[in-house]
Scaffold this motif. Structure first.
Motif, short mmCIF file in Angstrom:
data_model
loop_
_atom_site.label_atom_id
_atom_site.label_comp_id
_atom_site.label_asym_id
_atom_site.label_seq_id
_atom_site.Cartn_x
_atom_site.Cartn_y
_atom_site.Cartn_z
N UNK A 171 18.38 61.83 72.19
CA UNK A 171 18.80 60.69 73.25
C UNK A 171 17.74 60.39 74.08
N UNK A 172 17.41 59.03 73.76
CA UNK A 172 16.16 58.54 74.49
C UNK A 172 16.30 58.51 76.15
N UNK A 173 15.23 58.47 76.88
CA UNK A 173 15.34 58.24 78.20
C UNK A 173 16.21 56.98 78.60
N UNK A 174 17.11 57.27 79.46
CA UNK A 174 17.93 56.02 79.92
C UNK A 174 19.15 55.70 78.92
N UNK A 175 19.12 56.22 77.89
CA UNK A 175 20.04 56.12 76.75
C UNK A 175 21.25 57.05 76.93
N UNK A 176 22.37 57.00 76.37
CA UNK A 176 23.65 57.90 76.48
C UNK A 176 24.43 58.24 75.14
N UNK A 177 24.93 59.39 74.98
CA UNK A 177 25.70 59.77 73.97
C UNK A 177 27.03 60.53 74.59
N UNK A 178 27.89 59.86 74.33
CA UNK A 178 29.31 60.19 75.00
C UNK A 178 30.43 60.42 73.91
N UNK A 192 16.78 67.05 71.56
CA UNK A 192 16.00 66.49 72.77
C UNK A 192 16.65 65.45 73.57
N UNK A 193 16.38 65.57 74.65
CA UNK A 193 17.12 64.42 75.65
C UNK A 193 16.05 63.98 76.59
N UNK A 194 15.55 62.59 76.64
CA UNK A 194 14.59 61.98 77.60
C UNK A 194 15.24 62.10 79.10
N UNK A 195 14.30 61.74 79.91
CA UNK A 195 14.70 61.84 81.31
C UNK A 195 15.68 60.79 81.57
N UNK A 196 16.78 60.98 82.49
CA UNK A 196 17.81 60.24 82.69
C UNK A 196 18.84 59.77 81.61
N UNK A 197 18.58 60.60 80.47
CA UNK A 197 19.39 60.70 79.42
C UNK A 197 21.11 61.05 79.71
N UNK A 198 21.91 60.45 79.33
CA UNK A 198 23.27 60.97 79.63
C UNK A 198 24.07 61.55 78.59
N UNK A 199 24.72 62.54 78.60
CA UNK A 199 25.37 63.40 77.83
C UNK A 199 26.49 63.54 78.10
N UNK A 200 27.76 63.31 77.88
CA UNK A 200 28.85 63.40 78.32
C UNK A 200 30.19 63.85 77.43
N UNK A 201 31.10 64.49 77.65
CA UNK A 201 32.35 64.72 76.98
C UNK A 201 33.60 64.64 77.64
N UNK A 202 34.73 64.40 76.95
CA UNK A 202 36.16 64.53 77.55
C UNK A 202 37.01 64.69 76.23
N UNK A 258 24.32 67.98 83.70
CA UNK A 258 23.25 68.03 84.32
C UNK A 258 22.15 68.46 83.37
N UNK A 259 21.03 67.88 83.63
CA UNK A 259 19.81 68.61 82.69
C UNK A 259 19.85 69.98 82.51
N UNK A 260 19.95 70.82 83.69
CA UNK A 260 19.92 72.19 83.62
C UNK A 260 21.16 72.73 82.83
N UNK A 261 22.20 72.12 82.84
CA UNK A 261 23.43 72.44 82.18
C UNK A 261 23.14 72.11 80.56
N UNK A 262 22.53 71.08 80.32
CA UNK A 262 22.27 70.72 78.86
C UNK A 262 21.35 71.80 77.98
N UNK A 263 20.31 72.56 79.01
CA UNK A 263 19.72 73.44 78.45
C UNK A 263 20.22 74.95 78.47
N UNK A 264 21.00 75.34 79.60
CA UNK A 264 21.70 76.59 79.71
C UNK A 264 22.86 76.64 78.65
N UNK A 271 12.15 69.93 74.84
CA UNK A 271 11.73 68.85 75.60
C UNK A 271 11.43 67.40 74.82
N UNK A 272 11.59 66.44 75.40
CA UNK A 272 11.26 65.42 74.60
C UNK A 272 9.90 65.08 74.16
#
Length: 289
Positions: A171-178, A192-202, A258-264, A271-272
């Motif tokens: 997911x590139x920087x500034x893009x999202x995957x929801x 990989x996820x770029x800076x400020x990439x947004x990944x979310x679920x529901x 959050x970025x730290x949660x994506x990794x943990x 890293x991208x």
């Protein structure tokens, strides 16, 4: 005759009041309050049982995909929106997508062995993805996602094909995957996820289709889909805590990691990297469902 009867009724009423006016008034007030209370309780019960529409309820989500004529097991599409009123930076409202994101997912080859996958995961789009991989699988190294989600079944199918072909996902920087998009993202052998990439679920939503079909238990269908997603995430090496967050988040909200949660939680594994300088992509290709 009618006048005489009316006069008699008035006389009886006045006589009844004159016997004990205060008591009569209290009885009428009590009966009025009781009647209003019964009407209010009946209206609330009707809304709870689904006999009437609740005027304060949110509008039902749009239908996305269907595995059967009667039910839609797909997740709802979502786009990033302002933070929720409760102040939680990771829990945001879930409006309907617009523009390109509202259209069926398209696939486009670009330099560096990347296949850009952009738009809503509509029912059956996994077939278009498989056809694209069949044509250019030797070139593709990374599937780059920018999607509001959609059909869970198609996301799982594409994610498994990604893992089978040992593609990376990004997911590139500034893009999202929801919504269901993170399921597809989880298929990457490297993620990989770029800076400020947004990944979310529901939550998964099992929605009755307008197409006639035999009645089925929506709750049972949703639970079955949830179990499939849990098995899938375990197979992909992603922490099942990801699915806990999904199931705790209403389908009209999005839990953003959050970025730290994506990794943990092993959603992101690397890293991208900077885009390599490579030969142009094979001449083609932009496909739609």
């Amino acid at each position: 005759m009618a006048k005489s009867r009316s006069s008699t009724l008035r006389q009886r009423f006045h006589g009844w009041l004159s016997d004990d006016a205060d008591e009569a008034v209290l009885r009428w007030i009590f009966r009025g309050v009781l009647t209003v209370t019964i009407v209010a309780l009946t209206a609330d019960l009707a809304r709870m049982e689904g006999w009437t529409a609740d005027p304060h309820a949110a509008a039902p989500p749009a239908e996305i995909g269907a595995d059967s004529p009667a039910l839609d097991p797909g997740m709802l599409p979502s786009i990033l929106a302002p933070r929720s009123p409760d102040g939680d930076k990771r829990l945001i409202p879930l409006p309907q997508p617009g523009g390109t994101m509202a259209k069926p997912m398209t696939f486009e080859l670009v330099g560096g062995g990347k296949l850009m996958a952009t738009g809503t995961i509509t029912p059956g789009i996994s077939q278009s993805f498989a056809a694209e991989v069949g044509r250019h699988g030797d070139y593709i190294r990374t599937v780059v996602l920018n999607s509001p989600g959609g059909s869970v079944t198609d996301a799982l199918t594409m994610g498994r094909l990604i893992r089978e072909r040992k593609f990376a996902t990004e997911v590139e920087a500034g893009k999202y995957c929801a919504s269901s998009c993170p399921l597809m993202f989880a298929g990457g052998i490297e993620r990989r996820a770029g800076e400020r990439a947004m990944i979310g679920v529901h939550q998964v939503a099992a929605i009755r289709s307008a197409t006639a079909g035999p009645p089925r238990d929506e709750m049972s269908v949703a639970q079955n889909i949830s179990a499939r997603c849990e098995h899938y995430l375990a197979d992909m090496g992603v922490s099942l805590q990801v699915w806990v967050h999904a199931m705790e988040t209403p389908h009209d909200r999005l839990f953003v990691f959050r970025p730290d949660e994506l990794k943990s939680l092993d959603v992101v594994t690397a890293a991208t990297a900077s885009s390599p300088i490579a030969a142009p992509a094979p001449a083609t290709t932009k496909t739609r469902s």
